[in-house]
Design an enzyme around this catalytic site. Structure first.
Site, mmCIF file in Angstrom:
data_model
loop_
_atom_site.group_PDB
_atom_site.id
_atom_site.type_symbol
_atom_site.label_atom_id
_atom_site.label_comp_id
_atom_site.label_asym_id
_atom_site.label_seq_id
_atom_site.Cartn_x
_atom_site.Cartn_y
_atom_site.Cartn_z
ATOM 1 N N ASP A 156 0.837 -1.204 0.000
ATOM 2 C CA ASP A 156 0.000 0.000 0.000
ATOM 3 C C ASP A 156 0.871 1.254 0.000
ATOM 4 O O ASP A 156 2.002 1.230 0.496
ATOM 5 C CB ASP A 156 -0.905 -0.030 1.250
ATOM 6 C CG ASP A 156 -2.023 0.986 1.158
ATOM 7 O OD1 ASP A 156 -2.315 1.471 0.038
ATOM 8 O OD2 ASP A 156 -2.609 1.314 2.198
ATOM 9 N N GLY A 157 0.313 2.326 -0.533
ATOM 10 C CA GLY A 157 0.987 3.630 -0.439
ATOM 11 C C GLY A 157 1.608 4.126 -1.727
ATOM 12 O O GLY A 157 2.286 5.153 -1.722
ATOM 13 N N GLY A 171 0.090 5.474 -4.284
ATOM 14 C CA GLY A 171 -0.537 6.757 -4.634
ATOM 15 C C GLY A 171 0.049 7.889 -3.793
ATOM 16 O O GLY A 171 0.394 8.960 -4.326
ATOM 17 N N ASN A 205 -10.586 -2.776 -6.537
ATOM 18 C CA ASN A 205 -9.757 -1.876 -7.353
ATOM 19 C C ASN A 205 -10.335 -1.611 -8.749
ATOM 20 O O ASN A 205 -9.934 -0.651 -9.410
ATOM 21 C CB ASN A 205 -8.322 -2.398 -7.486
ATOM 22 C CG ASN A 205 -7.493 -2.236 -6.232
ATOM 23 O OD1 ASN A 205 -6.500 -2.942 -6.026
ATOM 24 N ND2 ASN A 205 -7.856 -1.301 -5.346
ATOM 25 N N ARG A 256 1.915 -5.115 6.136
ATOM 26 C CA ARG A 256 1.193 -4.055 5.427
ATOM 27 C C ARG A 256 2.031 -2.790 5.455
ATOM 28 O O ARG A 256 2.485 -2.365 6.516
ATOM 29 C CB ARG A 256 -0.178 -3.784 6.058
ATOM 30 C CG ARG A 256 -0.893 -2.696 5.287
ATOM 31 C CD ARG A 256 -2.336 -2.500 5.611
ATOM 32 N NE ARG A 256 -2.874 -1.566 4.623
ATOM 33 C CZ ARG A 256 -4.081 -1.598 4.129
ATOM 34 N NH1 ARG A 256 -4.938 -2.504 4.530
ATOM 35 N NH2 ARG A 256 -4.475 -0.714 3.242
ATOM 36 N N ARG A 302 -5.394 -1.987 8.698
ATOM 37 C CA ARG A 302 -6.540 -2.740 8.178
ATOM 38 C C ARG A 302 -6.045 -3.979 7.430
ATOM 39 O O ARG A 302 -4.910 -4.002 6.972
ATOM 40 C CB ARG A 302 -7.299 -1.907 7.118
ATOM 41 C CG ARG A 302 -7.863 -0.623 7.549
ATOM 42 C CD ARG A 302 -8.734 -0.067 6.413
ATOM 43 N NE ARG A 302 -7.957 0.631 5.410
ATOM 44 C CZ ARG A 302 -7.640 1.914 5.468
ATOM 45 N NH1 ARG A 302 -8.028 2.641 6.489
ATOM 46 N NH2 ARG A 302 -6.937 2.475 4.503
ATOM 47 N N SER A 340 -8.130 -5.065 4.808
ATOM 48 C CA SER A 340 -8.634 -4.759 3.466
ATOM 49 C C SER A 340 -9.036 -5.977 2.638
ATOM 50 O O SER A 340 -8.667 -6.089 1.470
ATOM 51 C CB SER A 340 -7.609 -3.924 2.687
ATOM 52 O OG SER A 340 -7.397 -2.704 3.342
#
Ligand code: FPP
Length: 261
Positions: A36-37, A39, A84, A204, A210, A212
């Site tokens: 994640d991350g 963006g 997504n 994560r 989370r 997810s």
């Protein structure tokens, strides 16, 4: 016993020293990662989101190689969730193109290192060319004996459970599954993760606390490691940190005895 590393201590250590602290006898069999991350990484640099995903591919390469070097037999990466598909079409197609490029470019590395490619999720939902590229690399690497790299694509934990339940209901309807015969093993055998051991460690990135919708059934007893590092910045030293943290824990699996990892 491995000790928990504080960030300052980690920063001062070389990669080699961190790696040397790992206990090979207590490496996890299966590490799963929520990447994640991407963006945020791009936004922080004033770049389009896709540049974050592109940079994320570098981290994928480094983590696959490092996991292989550490002889971790199963690595599972959450690349694209069922949710997504709701992202802008331009981002979805850019991600699909990145995935195809990754497959083209990495096939040789996977083959040379005995890494078998596998997918989990509703992969038939992917655009046909992407699906075909996946099939090709899966077939070519099927003999890989050292590590199974599973990429979660169009994956959702609930969707996967639903697909398994529907398959079992269908068997019951046809009379091939006697009533009362739905066991944990039988359900697990109909998930797209069949054949993989449950993850021991779930990492994560980017700090969100989370899961997810990732591997909901399979992470029942997984150890969680959440790092603030954004996925494109995640390097081998961060994997070592996660593994050191994991090795310092005691796992109980619902019992009371002390079971070291
Ligand atoms: C999460 O970042 C990342 C994704 C949804 C995609 C991850 C995909 C890759 C790294 C490339 C393809 C993968 C492989 C295995 C070749 P985000 O966009 O949700 O970040 P944000 O939360 O900061 O917006």
């Amino acid at each position: 016993m491995a000790t928990l590393l504080h960030n300052r201590e980690l920063e001062a250590e070389t990669d080699e020293n961190l790696r040397a602290r790992l206990d090979p006898a207590r490496r996890p069999r299966h590490v799963a990662v929520i990447m994640d991350g991407n963006g945020r990484w791009a936004r922080q640099r004033g770049l389009p989101r896709i540049e974050g995903h592109r940079a994320g591919i570098k981290s994928v390469r480094e983590i696959v190689t490092t996991a292989r070097e550490l002889e971790i037999p199963f690595l599972t990466l959450y690349a694209f969730s069922v949710e997504n598909w709701k992202r802008p079409a331009s981002e979805v197609s850019a991600l699909m193109l990145l995935l195809r490029n990754y497959l083209w470019r990495e096939k040789k590395t996977l083959l040379d290192n005995g890494i078998r490619l596998n997918t989990i999720g509703r992969v038939r939902d992917l655009p046909e060319p992407v699906y075909r590229s996946l099939e090709k690399v899966i077939e070519a690497t099927a003999g890989g004996r050292h590590m199974t790299l599973s990429v979660a694509l169009s994956y959702g934990g609930r969707a996967d459970l639903l697909d398994a339940v529907n398959a079992l209901v269908e068997q019951a309807r046809q009379g091939t599954l006697p009533p009362g015969e739905i066991t944990e093993q039988r359900l697990a055998a109909h998930l797209s993760t069949r054949g993989l051991p449950d993850p021991d460690l779930l990492i994560r990135t980017s700090g969100e606390q989370r899961v997810s919708n990732f591997l909901l059934w399979e992470i029942a007893y997984a150890e969680l490691f959440i790092t603030p590092v954004l996925w494109p910045d995640f390097r081998r030293r961060h994997l070592y940190q996660a593994l050191l943290d994991y090795q310092a824990r005691e796992r109980h699996f619902g019992g009371i005895g002390e079971q070291r990892t």
